[in-house]
Design a protein around this motif. Structure first.
Motif, short mmCIF file in Angstrom:
data_model
loop_
_atom_site.label_atom_id
_atom_site.label_comp_id
_atom_site.label_asym_id
_atom_site.label_seq_id
_atom_site.Cartn_x
_atom_site.Cartn_y
_atom_site.Cartn_z
N CYS A 199 26.82 31.05 30.43
CA CYS A 199 27.97 31.28 31.30
C CYS A 199 28.10 30.19 32.36
N ASP A 223 30.71 30.71 44.84
CA ASP A 223 30.96 32.07 44.36
C ASP A 223 31.09 32.03 42.85
N TYR A 224 30.49 32.99 42.19
CA TYR A 224 30.55 32.98 40.73
C TYR A 224 30.50 34.41 40.21
N VAL A 225 30.74 34.56 38.92
CA VAL A 225 30.61 35.87 38.30
C VAL A 225 29.63 35.74 37.15
N THR A 262 27.49 37.71 33.96
CA THR A 262 27.75 38.84 33.07
C THR A 262 26.43 39.55 32.79
N PRO A 310 30.62 42.31 34.55
CA PRO A 310 30.93 41.18 35.43
C PRO A 310 30.44 41.47 36.85
N LYS A 369 29.83 39.92 40.70
CA LYS A 369 30.07 38.82 41.64
C LYS A 369 28.77 38.41 42.30
N PRO A 415 28.38 36.20 28.36
CA PRO A 415 28.34 34.94 29.13
C PRO A 415 29.34 33.87 28.70
N GLN A 466 31.81 31.59 30.97
CA GLN A 466 31.85 30.13 30.94
C GLN A 466 33.28 29.63 30.78
#
Lengths: 130, 445
Positions: free
Chosen positions: A72, A97-99, A101, A106, A108, B45, B49
């Motif tokens: 990701c 800042d990202y998400v 999994t 999801p 944060k 994921p 991405q």
């Protein structure tokens, strides 16, 4: 109080301090730590990260980070930053800042990206938002 | 069951669970499960991405919201899907912006999206990066067009010699038969066979350069006869075999142009093009066609510097039109706006719908001032032409932002788009229904 647990996600100069910690000390940190080498192979994966992702360290250590562990992050927002820093021989210390999994939900998070020229060890730190 | 056996079974389940999680983490394709409204329930994921760089708010809470900028039609597509379950779209191509400036990493340009409706409450989505496949297909398509031109039975063709500059070097019977031009055509550039607005002096040179580089250059479109009538033709330019470009004297043939009348193939060709390159609602070019054309034009621009302009149009207060008059009325407005744009701009300009109510026009060989003049004409045209819908008259306006590449400047497509977008933002901020050009000051963000 143990010095290791004093380290906070936002502490300045974290790259050098993390390198001093034993695996047990890394495990006690309240944020996720993924360390990887110059070839992106994961060398450390602490308890906090392991529990959040639902993966034991044995499944992750020795694997290339951006293809086999955290695909990701394999885009210009994360992987590219490390590549650029490596190519330019410049330090990297950025928080974005990202998400993630985690377990397919999801979540944060804040990611802190750390690299120092002259050190092969690089870090992605993960702080789940409160 | 003994405690030990129970623990064993539990450990085995936990291990299986972990293996399954890792299997999903590593799947080299994006998988998302959402509610019927696009709210994300589960996501793997690769999806993050691919989606994170697109998400405007940095969240991944809703799939439709994350893709809003690049696939505004998704929500509508799902809402209007009539069946209780089934495939809503299968391998839909979503064209992203051309790439991130200055980054060496390969940035996805085209995503493929499949949406499966499970029931009234749930959707499954599959996402993947198909940029490389699309690039290969594009090459194949060009080869197909070339083979087509060679193999299809054709009513007639003209064989035209062109000199180094693309001027007709000789006259012969075939030119008269197909186009009606007499020997007086010698010395004129081959654009004499193109209707006004269908080519530019720069483009005339571009096709020669492409023929030099690839061995041939092919395009299909309207052509002009001497008497002013038009036909649908294909033009293939190839360098004369064994010629040495530097040694060819002025006026001597350096290229061969084969001009064919393929009017009888036009319907089939148009249909094929429309299905791939046109926006289904308005009939103007879609995002895919826009980005392909813009990349091509900017490559040409780098090889042979010339000004190139980009205009972004946005229908003002469009949401209010939808809210007040309903979506069908909004669609009617968009169709009329598309038609007005097509009428106002030249054939060589690329008019495309690039967002919900956002249109882009790429103007090859056009300056900022030139583009601004046409944009202003369009703005006035729209303002003075309300749309009739079920008895109501819907007045609307557009705002426009313009940016241009000056001759000799090298700017990538993303920068050009960003500048036009800044100018559009300024036009909106200054009260809408106006045209703004990018100037350095707007570049602050």
């Amino acid at each position: 109080m143990n010095a290791a647990t004093d380290l906070s996600f936002a502490a300045p100069g974290l790259h050098g301090q993390l390198a001093q910690l034993s695996p047990e000390q890394l495990d006690r940190l309240d944020f996720g730590v993924i360390a990887f080498d110059g070839e992106t192979v994961v060398s450390q994966y602490n308890q906090t990260e392991s529990e959040a992702a639902g993966l034991s360290a044995s499944r992750v250590l020795g694997q290339p980070l951006f293809t086999n562990v955290a695909p990701c992050m394999n885009n210009f927002m994360v992987a590219q930053r490390f590549e650029d820093a490596q190519d330019e021989g410049s330090p990297l210390d950025d928080t974005i800042d990202y998400v993630l999994t985690l377990r397919m939900r999801p979540i944060k998070v804040k990611l802190r990206l750390l690299a120092e020229p002259g050190s092969a060890q690089r870090y992605v730190l993960v702080q789940r938002k409160l | 069951m003994s405690l030990a056996v129970g623990l064993d079974a539990h450990a085995q389940l936990a291990a299986e669970h972990e293996a399954l999680i890792q299997f999903l983490y590593l799947a080299p394709v994006g998988l998302v499960q959402t509610g019927i409204d696009g709210e994300i329930a589960m996501i793997n994921p690769i999806s993050a991405q691919l989606l994170m760089p697109l998400s405007r708010d940095g969240c991944l809470t809703n799939l439709f919201a994350a893709l809003e900028d690049v696939a505004p039609e998704l929500r509508h597509l799902c809402e209007t899907f009539a069946h209780p379950n089934g495939m809503i779209c299968d391998g839909l191509h979503i064209h992203l912006n051309s790439g991130v400036a200055g980054k060496r990493m390969r940035v996805p340009q085209v995503l493929s999206l499949s949406l499966l409706k499970l029931d009234g409450a749930r959707l499954m989505a599959v996402l993947s990066d198909v940029s490389e496949q699309v690039r290969r297909e594009r090459q194949l398509r060009q080869s197909d067009a070339w083979l087509n031109a060679l193999l299809t039975s054709i009513s007639d063709y003209a064989l035209v010699g062109l000199d180094r500059e693309g001027r007709v070097s000789d006259w012969n019977e075939t030119i008269a038969r197909v186009t009606g031009f007499t020997a007086a055509v010698v010395g004129q550039p081959y654009s004499v066979f193109y209707p006004e607005g269908a080519t530019t002096p720069d483009l005339v040179g571009d096709r020669l350069r492409e023929a030099d580089a690839n061995g041939w250059s092919l395009d299909e479109g309207p052509r002009l006869r001497f008497d002013g009538s038009q036909f649908f033709g294909s033009s293939m330019i190839s360098p004369m075999p064994d010629r040495d470009l530097d040694a060819v004297a002025d006026g001597e043939p350096a290229y061969c142009l084969v001009l064919r009348d393929i009017s009888d193939k036009r319907d089939a060709i148009d249909k094929r093009r429309r299905s791939v390159f046109c926006d289904h609602l308005t009939g103007v070019a879609n995002r895919r066609a826009f980005f392909e054309a813009a990349e091509l034009e900017l490559n040409r621009n780098r090889r042979t510097p010339r000004p190139t302009a980009l205009i972004l149009f946005d229908a003002d207060h469009f949401k209010q039109i939808n809210d007040r008059h309903g979506h069908p009325a909004g669609d009617r407005v968009l169709r009329q706006l598309g038609a007005a744009l097509s009428l106002t701009f030249r054939q060589v300009d690329v008019v495309a719908r690039v967002g919900g109510e956002e249109f882009a026009v790429l103007l090859p060989s056009s300056t900022l001032a030139g583009a601004a003049a046409v944009a202003e004409r369009l703005r006035q045209l729209v303002e003075g032409q309300p749309v009739g819908f079920e008895g109501a008259s819907i007045a609307y306006t557009v705002s426009a932002g313009i940016a241009a590449i000056g001759a000799g400047e090298t700017i990538d497509l993303d920068t050009l788009i960003k500048r036009a977008d800044r100018a559009l933002y300024a036009a909106k901020a200054k009260g809408r229904n106006r045209v703004e050009c990018w100037n350095g000051d707007l570049d602050a963000a």
